[in-house]
Structures are given as structure tokens and as C-alpha cells.
Design a protein around this motif. Structure first.
Motif, PDB file in Angstrom:
ATOM      1  N   THR A 307       0.843  -1.501   0.007  1.00 20.21           N
ATOM      2  CA  THR A 307      -0.328  -0.075   0.098  1.00 20.21           C
ATOM      3  C   THR A 307       0.725   1.203  -0.233  1.00 20.21           C
ATOM      4  O   THR A 307      -0.077   2.310  -0.342  1.00 20.21           O
ATOM      5  CB  THR A 307      -1.111   0.062   1.456  1.00 20.21           C
ATOM      6  N   ALA A 308       2.111   0.797   0.138  1.00 18.83           N
ATOM      7  CA  ALA A 308       3.018   2.539   0.266  1.00 18.83           C
ATOM      8  C   ALA A 308       3.537   2.388  -1.561  1.00 18.83           C
ATOM      9  O   ALA A 308       3.868   1.018  -2.330  1.00 18.83           O
ATOM     10  CB  ALA A 308       3.726   2.607   1.049  1.00 18.83           C
ATOM     11  N   SER A 309       4.759   3.708  -1.520  1.00 20.76           N
ATOM     12  CA  SER A 309       5.200   3.683  -2.556  1.00 20.76           C
ATOM     13  C   SER A 309       6.877   4.489  -2.253  1.00 20.76           C
ATOM     14  O   SER A 309       6.871   5.205  -1.155  1.00 20.76           O
ATOM     15  CB  SER A 309       4.699   4.532  -3.213  1.00 20.76           C
ATOM     16  N   SER A 310       7.791   2.846  -2.942  1.00 16.39           N
ATOM     17  CA  SER A 310       9.579   3.738  -2.787  1.00 16.39           C
ATOM     18  C   SER A 310       9.691   4.465  -3.859  1.00 16.39           C
ATOM     19  O   SER A 310       9.480   3.263  -5.259  1.00 16.39           O
ATOM     20  CB  SER A 310      10.135   2.852  -2.020  1.00 16.39           C
ATOM     21  N   LYS A 311      10.528   5.001  -3.864  1.00 14.69           N
ATOM     22  CA  LYS A 311      11.053   5.650  -5.400  1.00 14.69           C
ATOM     23  C   LYS A 311      12.698   5.138  -5.147  1.00 14.69           C
ATOM     24  O   LYS A 311      13.522   5.190  -3.970  1.00 14.69           O
ATOM     25  CB  LYS A 311      11.375   7.288  -5.412  1.00 14.69           C
ATOM     26  N   SER A 312      13.502   4.160  -6.679  1.00 13.83           N
ATOM     27  CA  SER A 312      14.451   3.968  -6.578  1.00 13.83           C
ATOM     28  C   SER A 312      15.613   4.503  -6.717  1.00 13.83           C
ATOM     29  O   SER A 312      15.137   5.269  -7.503  1.00 13.83           O
ATOM     30  CB  SER A 312      14.693   2.158  -7.459  1.00 13.83           C
TER      31      SER A 312
END
Length: 363
Positions: A307-312
Motif C-alpha cells: 500500500t506504500a510506494s518507494s522511489k529507487s
């Protein structure tokens, strides 16, 4: 050298059951755990090193167990890079050759592994970044909130310092390996908590290695003078062990942080030679990694989990599961690590620590 939207209640229940499992095989082995599974339902698992105890003791057996629960006819192909990024790249190539459909990858070098991730994806393999966010086109990421880890470490150090925490008070920071993106997040979180409250007078990487951290601590003592240091930030328990040895050799015992709730870290907390650690229960992290891998294998939507998002570092926005870590000191050790049976009292309270355990009310 890492709970829970926070699913900590459910997660700790899972981990209290699962932590009793023992890992099998030697670190670095490239082994198949198929239980009769078919090649068309093959999931690869690549872990980064065998120095950090959690990977072989907790992460591997818990992931394998959860995959088998969710997909009895799945096979699990496993390998440990033993701290060698080039070896892990070769292991990815081996997984491609073996025909795995999904790869759970905890990168030794999150930047360097990008071309391997791309090669796997080009062959139709879905990649789940585990614990560390690999660069490249990964499908999902499961980890703890790593900046929060650093914040908790910094806050625990300040609390241990008490009135000694002043803007001019000098501390030493020994950070993790720059090749690990989590190390940067831990460092950022720690600085967020520590900056302006104390003075970071010496900061170096310990590369997640006890001997390197010990050398850096000894250099800090030589440079600053042992009487001028009030506390030490260590990014994990492995390095904290080396730092504690260095401090003992120099006749000092200062507030010292750690991470991973390693057995020796827990024992140092009981003995009073380490102030705190960060506990990241295995169940809450390993379970969603396995669930997402099985969903990807079966072509199912996993977004209700991530449900979250991360930027690589390579620019991808990756659907993520980010869990809440737990700061552990002598005050809550019984209600966290020991309550969850991460270790038994017998494992912790060996003859060397029997008196300290008794004094802490751990028997």
C-alpha cells in the motif's frame, strides 16, 4: 549492515511461532528446496551475506516456510552471496538459467545489481526487492521503514545520554556499507534525530563488519580523546560488537546503539555494554515478501499488500510494504525479543551472562 501498517500485533504472533525454526544449509550454497515442486512454480531467494545472523537464522527459513504454506507445489531455489556482489550477480544468472518465475532479492550491492535485475526481467522473471531496494525494474519492495530505524537509534542514544546530550557533546557515528541503500536511510534518520542535539565529531563507515568498526572506533578515540566522547552510534549489532571491544580495550563504556536484535547484541544490552538495538521481527517482513512472490507467480494483484510506494535509486516508483521497527533497551527486552521467542532465556543467559540476567530479572 533493515515492521506493519502496521501489522505488528499480527506479525509478532507469527514470529513467535516461526522463530523456533532453524536454518538449513551453509551460507553461499546454491540449493534447491523443492518438496516435489514443479519448475513452472519455482521461486528464487537470494540473500546478501552470512555475517549478519538474521539472514540464515530467520529470513531464509521463514520465507521458505511461508511460500510452502501458500503454494505447496512451489519450489524454492536458494543462494547466499556471502557478502560478494559479483557472486550474487552470478547467482541471479544461475536463477535465470534454472527458470525461476519470481525472484526474491536482497541485494548485496543495490546499485551494481541493476543490470542483473534487468536481465531477469527481460526473461519474464518478476523481482521482489527484499529488505533493500534494488535498482532496476523490480515489481515490489518489502522492508522496514529504514529512515525510522535511524531515528529510533538516534533517539535511543539521546535518551541514554540524558543531561550529557548537549550541542557541544561529541559522539562517534559508525555507519553501514554505502553499497546498501538502507545504510543511507539509517544515516539520514539518525542525523535527523541527533543533529543540533549533539555534535557528530567523527563519522565513518564500518561496512557492516565488526573488525572495520573496531578499527574506526579506535581511530576516533585516538583523534578525539576517550574523555571527549560521550556516546557512539552504530548502525547495527555486528559493528556494535567491534566497537564495544574497542571501547573495552581503551577502558571506556559509553552509550552504544545497534540494530537487528542479534543474540550477542541482546547479551551486551543485558551486560550493560550496549544501550539499545532495533528489533525487526522476521514474520512481518518475510510473510508479505512470500505472499507477493506467490501472487506474482500466479498472476494475482498484490497491491492490497503493498500500500506504500518507494522511489529507487534508478528512478522507479515501486509498490512497497514498509513496516514499523521497534527500539529495544533493557527496559522492554522481555516484552519484545524474549516475549516473541526470538531467543530462549537459555540461549541469552549463558553462564557468562547469568548474573547480569538475574540482575535484569531475566531467568
Amino acid at each position: 549492515m533493515n515492521a506493519l501498517t502496521r501489522r505488528i500485533v499480527v506479525g509478532t504472533a507469527v514470529v513467535s511461532i516461526s522463530f523456533t525454526m532453524a536454518a538449513c544449509g551453509k551460507a553461499g550454497d546454491d540449493k534447491k528446496n523443492d518438496g516435489g515442486g514443479s519448475k513452472d512454480k519455482s521461486i528464487g531467494l537470494l540473500l546478501p551475506d552470512s555475517v549478519t545472523p538474521r539472514y540464515e537464522k530467520f529470513d531464509r527459513p521463514l520465507i521458505e516456510k511461508k511460500i510452502k504454506e501458500l503454494c505447496p507445489d512451489c519450489s524454492v531455489q536458494y543462494a547466499n552471496a556471502a557478502g560478494d556482489a559479483a557472486k550474487q550477480a552470478q547467482q541471479v544468472a544461475t536463477m535465470i538459467t534454472k527458470g525461476v518465475k519470481v525472484l526474491i532479492l536482497d541485494p548485496q550491492d543495490a546499485v551494481g545489481i541493476q543490470s542483473s535485475v534487468q536481465a531477469a526481467v527481460d526473461k519474464g522473471i518478476k523481482v521482489v526487492a527484499y529488505d533493500r531496494l534494488a535498482q532496476g525494474p523490480v515489481s515490489a519492495y518489502v522492508s522496514y521503514d529504514n529512515e525510522k530505524v535511524g531515528e529510533l537509534q538516534g533517539e535511543s542514544l539521546l535518551k541514554a545520554l540524558g543531561p550529557k546530550a548537549t550541542p557541544t557533546a561529541k559522539i562517534v557515528m559508525i555507519d553501514g556499507d554505502p553499497a546498501d541503500p538502507n545504510a543511507a536511510a539509517f544515516k539520514a534518520g539518525a542525523h535527523k534525530a541527533l543533529d543540533t542535539k549533539v555534535k557528530v565529531a567523527y563519522e565513518q563507515t564500518g561496512l557492516w563488519k565488526a573488525d572495520v568498526a573496531a578499527q574506526k572506533m579506535s581511530a576516533a578515540i585516538t583523534q578525539l580523546g576517550k574523555k571527549n566522547i560521550v556516546g557512539v552510534y552504530s548502525a547495527n549489532d555486528t559493528m556494535a560488537g567491534g566497537i564495544a571491544t574497542s571501547m573495552k580495550g581503551n577502558g571506556i563504556n559509553l552509550p552504544l546503539t545497534g540494530q537487528d536484535a542479534a543474540l550477542d547484541g541482546v547479551q551486551r544490552i543485558i551486560a550493560g555494554t550496549q544501550t539499545s538495538t532495533i528489533y525487526k521481527p522476521g514474520g512481518p517482513e518475510t510473510a508479505p515478501a512470500a505472499e507477493i512472490a506467490v501472487d506474482l507467480l500466479n498472476g494475482k494483484d498484490f497491491k492490497s499488500l503493498a500500500t506504500a510506494s518507494s522511489k529507487s535509486g534508478s528512478g522507479e516508483n515501486v509498490p512497497s510494504v514498509l513496516l514499523a521497527p521497534i527500539s529495544v533497551t533493557i527496559d522492554n527486552l522481555k516484552d519484545t525479543v524474549l516475549k516473541d521467542q526470538a531467543y530462549t532465556v537459555a540461549q541469552v543467559c549463558t553462564s557468562e551472562f547469568a548474573d547480569a540476567c538475574k540482575a535484569a530479572g531475566i531467568q
